[in-house]
Write an enzyme that holds these catalytic residues in place. Structure first.
Site, PDB file in Angstrom:
ATOM      1  N   SER A  43       0.840  -1.192   0.000  1.00  0.00           N
ATOM      2  CA  SER A  43       0.000   0.000   0.000  1.00  0.00           C
ATOM      3  C   SER A  43       0.880   1.250   0.000  1.00  0.00           C
ATOM      4  O   SER A  43       1.723   1.409  -0.861  1.00  0.00           O
ATOM      5  CB  SER A  43      -0.958  -0.039   1.193  1.00  0.00           C
ATOM      6  OG  SER A  43      -2.004   0.886   1.039  1.00  0.00           O
ATOM      7  N   ASP A 183      -5.714  -3.249  -2.962  1.00  0.00           N
ATOM      8  CA  ASP A 183      -4.688  -3.084  -1.935  1.00  0.00           C
ATOM      9  C   ASP A 183      -4.149  -4.412  -1.384  1.00  0.00           C
ATOM     10  O   ASP A 183      -4.910  -5.261  -0.930  1.00  0.00           O
ATOM     11  CB  ASP A 183      -5.299  -2.278  -0.788  1.00  0.00           C
ATOM     12  CG  ASP A 183      -4.288  -1.761   0.205  1.00  0.00           C
ATOM     13  OD1 ASP A 183      -3.150  -2.263   0.232  1.00  0.00           O
ATOM     14  OD2 ASP A 183      -4.646  -0.848   0.963  1.00  0.00           O
TER      15      ASP A 183
END
Length: 321
Positions: A43, A183
């Protein structure tokens, strides 16, 4: 000795690891990424990892967070009390989709990374994402093993956008190859465990030859009520899962490297903070995050310097270019 750097996910809280590394870098001859043999990030940590592997200085990555963060996570005032505004935003996400447009993030990354590919990385790289269509893990990797024949051709921007496409915050990212990804924090928000597995199982490095610098994006201190109910537990589920995954990831890395019983191998840098004080999209806390990171680096520098920063890592020669 082989040195591994891992960086957790955490939205704008990525300012903390970026600032921490920028402070350490002030005393180094080369960009901080040059001192590691493998870098893994998820991320926001994936964005930092990609930048470092491509040769960017940590101070420039920190500037990216300071300059671009407010536009990426545009703060709006609704006039409602804080708690009511939070629930209103949550309801809007459930009904209408992602909280933010991904375009400001994509534009900012293109400005910094341009058309560079993962194959341009100067350091071995791992960037976790998730493929919702097949419900499978999806890890972008440099060509550091003969079977890794494809990812090095991928745009660095695609890998960064994919790993940062946090559900409810951003829509899934569609890569240049029409692959929809979200993600990597859904399964590897702390990538320390998978990085150590990669080092040992794929790269063939000896476990007792590894040193790992694992940097988190702060740890929320939560109190969970004894009476578990959906209404009480739901707001905490995501962070509870993240905390559990992080401890599991660190546990795997510790078992494989013999840390801490046989030797010191895992150097974990993070800080406990009050729950909710540093929201993942609260750009008003950027200066506070930078403050915390610089103070932490002052303490950790004499510990980390002899373990990681005596000299740059050996040059990375990819299998494919």
């Amino acid at each position: 000795m082989r040195r591994v750097l891992t960086i957790d996910g955490g939205g704008i809280r990525g300012t903390f690891p970026a600032a921490f590394l920028a402070n350490l870098e002030q005393d180094l001859e080369h960009p901080v990424g040059r001192y590691f043999d493998l870098i893994a990030g998820t991320s926001t940590g994936g964005i930092i990892a990609i930048g470092l592997a491509l040769g960017m200085r940590a101070k420039d990555i920190l500037k990216f967070y300071e300059d671009k963060g407010p536009a990426i996570f545009a703060q709006t005032r609704s006039g409602l009390p804080g708690w009511l505004a939070r629930y209103a935003r949550f309801g809007r996400c459930l009904l209408w989709g992602p909280k933010y447009s991904a375009k400001p993030l994509c534009d900012a990354l293109i400005e910094v990374l341009g058309e560079r590919r993962l194959g341009d990385a100067q350091t071995r790289l791992m960037i976790p994402a998730w493929h919702p269509q097949t419900q499978c893990v999806y890890i972008f990797k440099t060509a550091h093993h003969p079977r890794l024949k494809t990812d090095y051709k991928e745009l660095a921007v695609d890998a960064a956008m994919a790993t940062a496409a946090a559900p409810t915050y951003f829509a899934q990212h569609i890569t240049a190859n029409d692959v929809g990804l979200v993600d990597g924090g859904l399964w590897a928000n702390n990538p320390t465990g998978i990085a150590v597995v990669e080092a040992i199982a794929t790269l063939g490095w000896a476990p007792d030859d590894l040193k790992v610098l694992s940097i988190g994006c702060l740890e929320d201190i939560k109190i969970v009520r004894k009476a578990y109910g959906a209404a009480r537990l739901a707001p905490q589920l995501a962070s509870l899962f993240m905390a559990g995954q992080s401890y599991g990831s660190l546990g795997i890395a510790q078992i494989l490297t013999g840390d801490p019983h046989e030797r010191k191998a895992i150097y974990r840098i993070s800080q406990p903070v009050p729950d909710g004080f540093y929201a993942l999209d609260n750009t008003r806390r950027i200066r506070d995050l930078k403050d915390r990171a610089f103070a932490e680096a002052r303490i950790q520098r004499p510990i980390l310097q002899p373990a990681f920063f005596r000299e740059p890592a050996e040059e990375f020669v990819p299998v494919y270019r």
